[in-house]
Design a protein around this motif. Sequence first.
Motif, PDB file in Angstrom:
ATOM      1  N   PHE A  46       0.786  -1.235  -0.003  1.00  0.00           N
ATOM      2  CA  PHE A  46       0.136   0.067   0.109  1.00  0.00           C
ATOM      3  C   PHE A  46       0.928   1.156  -0.124  1.00  0.00           C
ATOM      4  N   LEU A  47       1.967   1.250   0.919  1.00  0.00           N
ATOM      5  CA  LEU A  47       2.736   2.473   1.012  1.00  0.00           C
ATOM      6  C   LEU A  47       3.599   2.751  -0.240  1.00  0.00           C
ATOM      7  N   GLN A  48       3.920   1.614  -0.617  1.00  0.00           N
ATOM      8  CA  GLN A  48       4.800   1.614  -2.039  1.00  0.00           C
ATOM      9  C   GLN A  48       3.978   2.373  -2.867  1.00  0.00           C
ATOM     10  N   GLU A  49       2.555   1.654  -3.124  1.00  0.00           N
ATOM     11  CA  GLU A  49       1.777   2.275  -4.114  1.00  0.00           C
ATOM     12  C   GLU A  49       1.562   3.746  -3.884  1.00  0.00           C
ATOM     13  N   ARG A  50       1.227   4.078  -2.695  1.00  0.00           N
ATOM     14  CA  ARG A  50       0.756   5.542  -2.406  1.00  0.00           C
ATOM     15  C   ARG A  50       2.047   6.518  -2.686  1.00  0.00           C
ATOM     16  N   GLU A  51       3.079   6.021  -2.386  1.00  0.00           N
ATOM     17  CA  GLU A  51       4.415   6.889  -2.388  1.00  0.00           C
ATOM     18  C   GLU A  51       4.430   6.919  -4.205  1.00  0.00           C
ATOM     19  N   ALA A  52       4.422   5.749  -4.850  1.00  0.00           N
ATOM     20  CA  ALA A  52       4.530   5.960  -6.294  1.00  0.00           C
ATOM     21  C   ALA A  52       3.506   6.898  -6.953  1.00  0.00           C
TER      22      ALA A  52
END
Length: 596
Positions: free
Chosen positions: A469-475
């Motif tokens: 989730f966090l990786q996606e939100r960061e991207a």
Amino acid sequence: MVNNYAGGAMDLIYQTDFLLDSRKQEDLQRFAEGLNREQLLWASGFLTGIGITATTQIRAGSAEVCVTVLFGTETGNAKSLASALATRLSAVGVQAIVQDMLTYGRAKLRRDHVVLVIVSTHGDGEPPDSARVLHAALTKGQIPDLQGKRFAVLALGDASYPRFCQAGKDFDTALAAAGATRLLPRTDCDVDYEEIATHWMEQIIGALATNNATHTTMFPAPTPLAKSDHISLPATLVERVKLSGRGSSREVWHLELDTDESELHYTPGDSISLVPGNPPQIVEELLDRLELDHLASVQTRHGEIPLVEALTSRYEITRITRPFLECYAQLSEAKVLHSMLSEESANDFGEWTYGREIIDIIGQYPIKGLCAQSFIDCLRPLPARRYSIASSIMSSPGEVHLTVAAVRYSSHGRERIGVASTFLAERLAVGRSIPMRVEVNTEFRLPENLGQPLIMVAAGTGVAPFRAFLQEREALGATGRNWLIFGDRHLSTDFLYQREWLRWLKDGRLTRLDVAFSRDQEHKVYVQDRLRERAADIYAWLEEGAAFYVCGAEAMGRAIQQALIDALRSAGRTQEQAEKYILTLKQEGRYQRDVY
Ligand SMILES: Cc1cc2nc3c(=O)[nH]c(=O)nc-3n(C[C@H](O)[C@H](O)[C@H](O)COP(=O)(O)OP(=O)(O)OC[C@H]3O[C@@H](n4cnc5c(N)ncnc54)[C@H](O)[C@@H]3O)c2cc1C
Ligand SMILES: Cc1cc2nc3c(=O)[nH]c(=O)nc-3n(C[C@H](O)[C@H](O)[C@H](O)COP(=O)(O)O)c2cc1C
């Protein structure tokens, strides 16, 4: 490439000697050999559709044959079967509405004429979370009179659980008790449910056709092919790092698999499933105990193969299911086994099998002269295991990351190991490929609104999807606030992905981090305790529109739900209001769980 599924199709072909001449059989076999499992399932549905159209025609668009396909799911299987059934029904002209139990009030049963229930069982014989309210109403008899209505139940489960398919059994009993008529007897499915479920769907279509036959001719639109993300594709292990520190009582691994070639597509919240190989030491010990030749030939749905291969990669050889025990008991004279299967022992079955494996049964109740085939015939196919995807395709294209806790414990005087977790933790060599498929979970998804705040609660490996989730939100450059509440045993050894969380905290991507390390102080502290302590802030975030996610063990999922009720109550809500608040969150998709 020769597919692994044609065996099942070939068995069917052999049974049709009297229907097809040998040339047609060969043609059909050649056709089946080129297909993978999903394509075979689709083809079988397509042929069924043609068969039905040739014999009976269902009145298209008739109000009488408008059916409700009602599903209750936790991990998505029942939902995808429900939409597959609706597609098949519409292909033969039956209007079908797919309906989640979460938003289905019992009063609607009075309105709907034909209800096809597909429901799984979770916990210890419990309905999925989304089906709880409807299940409670039905099992308490709070249900309208259903005389004249028709229904059928497809129950999903796992025969290694003592209360196999219990939720499906409850729905079936309750609907019949309210006066509805069964279109078909209830069908219970073990973990390899696809074949039985497909057969059930064919029977449903047949039963509806019998009830509604007219003389209209129509050709069914073919059921669409399964999505490519449902096909097993190879992934190569490129990296395996131990996440748990030295001295930890846990053994948790981070795995990175290269999926570049197979172009595996996934979304954060999805998991992968794979069929592991059984531990060679257990295979050897079984062969030893059974006094059977490794190379003895056995007939399986994959054709004739050596026993050692069947035990290594085709059949479940550890967990005891009731069907296994029934089969083995029939071959054995051991009274204990027969009495364990009796109705009086039904409640003790789970306790008795807990911590026991097939090897214990063979050792304690050996059968002299048991042949390889008889033993194989007692086993069920090796079920796939699921693992949450811990990466975002946007930040790690061509890769899938997993977080795997190796299962190791001792019971009844033996050291035990989990089949799949230890396969991933130690037997799968770096550089080796394994087929895996993406299990799409539309019930566990990031909000589309990039500004929406998230509260993520995880224990142990439950943190895996939140990393994604966090990786996606960061991207994506999401602006919404993110709050992680994480728990495990010790800060020094069990803070999974600690560096990444701290980096995100430092750069502001993670707005807030709360941890609960249960064994770092005298009194145990868990994530649910943190939730209660932070009640006011949790409430404030929810009121501001936050989505609430939970991932980890099922028991923890239940504890979190209770803690959330307590948090809402301390914010001034009554018990009833708190429960209603949670139900609304779920219905709005703002309370999502992935528990196992
Ligand atoms: C949707 C989903 C997502 C998942 N995600 C993850 C994930 O990200 N990471 C992860 O590690 N796992 C995850 N799991 C769990 C995973 O699928 C497997 O169930 C787990 O790895 C164990 O599988 P195994 O084959 O190693 O063990 P198995 O060979 O299946 O053995 C497990 C069985 O051993 C028995 N057992 C275990 N411990 C004990 C004990 N102490 N005493 C007695 N009996 C015991 C129980 O009967 C248990 O069912 C997920 C499961 C689901 C359904
Ligand atoms: C944590 C957990 C608990 C389960 N408990 C049971 C159970 O008590 N009885 C049973 O028959 N199946 C049980 N199952 C098996 C599920 O019912 C089965 O995997 C089913 O296909 C899931 O369907 P769903 O994805 O629609 O929820 C359990 C599965 C999980 C992951």
